[in-house]
Design an enzyme around this catalytic site. Structure first.
Site, mmCIF file in Angstrom:
data_model
loop_
_atom_site.group_PDB
_atom_site.id
_atom_site.type_symbol
_atom_site.label_atom_id
_atom_site.label_comp_id
_atom_site.label_asym_id
_atom_site.label_seq_id
_atom_site.Cartn_x
_atom_site.Cartn_y
_atom_site.Cartn_z
ATOM 1 C CB SER A 1 36.510 29.525 10.286
ATOM 2 O OG SER A 1 35.285 29.552 10.987
ATOM 3 C CD GLU B 1 15.835 12.649 5.511
ATOM 4 O OE1 GLU B 1 16.800 12.763 4.733
ATOM 5 O OE2 GLU B 1 15.109 13.587 5.849
ATOM 6 C CG HIS B 2 18.360 7.283 6.037
ATOM 7 N ND1 HIS B 2 19.719 7.122 6.128
ATOM 8 C CD2 HIS B 2 17.996 8.045 7.102
ATOM 9 C CE1 HIS B 2 20.157 7.730 7.223
ATOM 10 N NE2 HIS B 2 19.136 8.324 7.827
ATOM 11 C CG ASP C 1 23.200 16.081 2.653
ATOM 12 O OD1 ASP C 1 21.974 15.889 2.529
ATOM 13 O OD2 ASP C 1 23.888 15.569 3.550
ATOM 14 N N GLY D 1 22.612 18.588 11.410
ATOM 15 C CA GLY D 1 22.033 17.835 10.305
ATOM 16 C C GLY D 1 21.463 18.729 9.213
ATOM 17 C CG LEU D 2 19.944 22.227 9.648
ATOM 18 C CD1 LEU D 2 19.666 23.617 10.175
ATOM 19 C CD2 LEU D 2 18.669 21.635 9.037
HETATM 20 C C1 GLA Z 1 22.723 12.556 5.279
HETATM 21 C C2 GLA Z 1 23.481 12.174 4.015
HETATM 22 C C3 GLA Z 1 22.551 12.191 2.802
HETATM 23 C C4 GLA Z 1 21.282 11.384 3.062
HETATM 24 C C5 GLA Z 1 20.658 11.744 4.396
HETATM 25 C C6 GLA Z 1 19.514 10.843 4.765
HETATM 26 O O1 GLA Z 1 22.306 13.884 5.212
HETATM 27 O O2 GLA Z 1 24.560 13.054 3.805
HETATM 28 O O3 GLA Z 1 23.249 11.722 1.666
HETATM 29 O O4 GLA Z 1 21.540 10.018 2.981
HETATM 30 O O5 GLA Z 1 21.603 11.703 5.454
HETATM 31 O O6 GLA Z 1 18.452 11.018 3.875
#
Ligand code: GLA
Length: 382
Positions: free
Chosen positions: A68, A34-35, A172, A124-125
């Site tokens: 939509s 993550e990050h 993502d 956050g999905l």
């Molecule tokens: C978001 C961003 C990704 C990634 C994550 C953290 O989802 O879009 O590119 O940086 O945060 O891992």
């Protein structure tokens, strides 16, 4: 929504005729890493069976119509004047992708696009990346462009970076465009080399828990963290933090001068190392070790990267206290959103009940739980 109903909703919005086609684009959940994507590190996400449908039809003119099933906004705009407007809400994502594709010289014409998604919004999905890939793949297919998939992934990231203004990494869009059923994607974000690793979880399930906390200021804090990493890299004289092994980092960390930069860089360097180890132990079938690394990832995001907050910490801590939980951590950007946990199938019910109760007692909010289906990347489905 069923496929037949989607076509019905499309016809109701835009009228009958032509050759409408349906595409599905998943959301994603990141298991670990993550990050680190924007620091050139490795990530380990998978595509979900939850996501976004789009029914798309070519038009003879250069008009783009978008509607939509989730939002009231309907848009009809000329394809040759695509601009980001805050009031245009979710339609900025398809506009961004089509504007990037046009900029690369791809001959995309007018379209009618009807979206319907079942991903929780702002959780956050990656509902936005899901819409982006849905648009890119539909446009590519309808106009016979035959653009390779990784380029569509890159265009979608570029739309987010340059059109929408969120400085996200590639994770993502890559997970969504390149996902594979029952596999996670082990992606090296520096080289884009990747491997589909079977999610051989035995009797364990991937459970997603949504804090249902609004992700306030998430974009500006995200960009701030990214800036801090860039500054740390500069001070340590590397292009990206991925170039520093834990040992090299330990030797050179005094170059950083500030406690904040030290913590940020320490998260990135340790998370990169954890992600590599996590994939190795998963391949070796050691789910317990994998779960432990997930827990350590959360602690590092909480203490060093400082992107969790009360709600995500409450969900993770509650999960750690339940029997049959192999590991639990926040997933995605943080600042609200979801946790991801590995839970023994027999314990899933107790997990949702106990974690849910404790979370509500601590925060006053109600969490939602999903047993994640791991699906394929974006593609035509009808
Ligand atoms: C978001 C961003 C990704 C990634 C994550 C953290 O989802 O879009 O590119 O940086 O945060 O891992």
């Amino acid at each position: 929504m069923k496929k037949e109903d989607l076509f019905g909703a499309f016809t109701k919005a835009f009228g009958a005729g032509g050759d409408p086609r349906a595409y599905f684009s998943p959301g994603r959940v990141n298991l670990i890493g993550e990050h680190v994507d924007y620091n050139g590190g490795p990530v380990f996400p998978c595509a979900l069976t939850l996501g976004t449908w789009v029914v798309a039809r070519k038009r003879a003119d250069r008009v783009l119509r978008m509607a939509s099933g989730n939002f009231p906004l309907v848009k009809e705009i000329p394809l040759d004047n695509l601009k980001y407007l805050p009031a245009d809400d979710w339609t900025n994502y398809p506009k961004g992708v089509l504007s990037v594709m046009a900029g690369k010289g791809h001959r995309v014409g007018g379209m009618d696009l009807y979206f319907h998604g079942d991903l929780p919004n702002g959780a956050g999905l990656s509902s936005s990346a899901s819409i982006e890939l849905a648009t890119a793949v539909a446009a590519d297919d309808l106009f016979g462009l035959a653009v390779d998939r990784v380029s569509l992934v890159r265009y979608s990231q570029e739309a987010e970076n340059k059109f929408v203004g969120v400085n996200c990494g590639i994770m993502d869009q890559f997970a969504i465009g390149m996902g594979k059923k029952d596999h996670a994607v082990f992606l090296d974000c520096a080289t884009l080399q990747y491997e589909h690793v079977p999610l051989a979880l035995g009797t364990a399930k991937v459970v997603i828990a949504n804090t249902n906390k609004r992700r306030e200021l998430a974009d500006s804090k995200y960009n701030e963290r990214r800036g801090e990493c860039e500054e740390a890299a500069k001070l340590m004289k590397v292009k990206h933090l991925v170039e520093l092994s834990p040992a090299a980092f330990a030797k050179r960390k005094s170059q950083l001068g500030s406690e904040i930069l030290l913590k940020r860089a320490r998260h990135v360097v340790s998370e990169i190392d954890r992600t590599k180890r996590a994939v190795a132990v998963l391949k070796a079938g050691d789910l317990k070790a994998f779960g432990k690394l997930m827990n350590e990832s959360h602690e590092s995001l909480r203490d060093d990267y400082e992107v969790t907050g009360k709600e995500l910490d409450s969900l993770a801590a509650a999960a750690w206290a339940v029997g049959g939980v192999l590991g639990s951590r926040m997933t995605g950007a943080g600042f609200g959103g979801c946790t991801v946990s590995l839970v023994e199938e027999a314990a899933v019910e107790a997990f949702t009940r106990e974690v849910g109760e404790r979370y509500t007692a601590e925060t006053g909010l109600k969490a939602d739980f999903y047993v994640a289906g791991i699906g394929n990347g974006t593609g035509r489905r009808a």
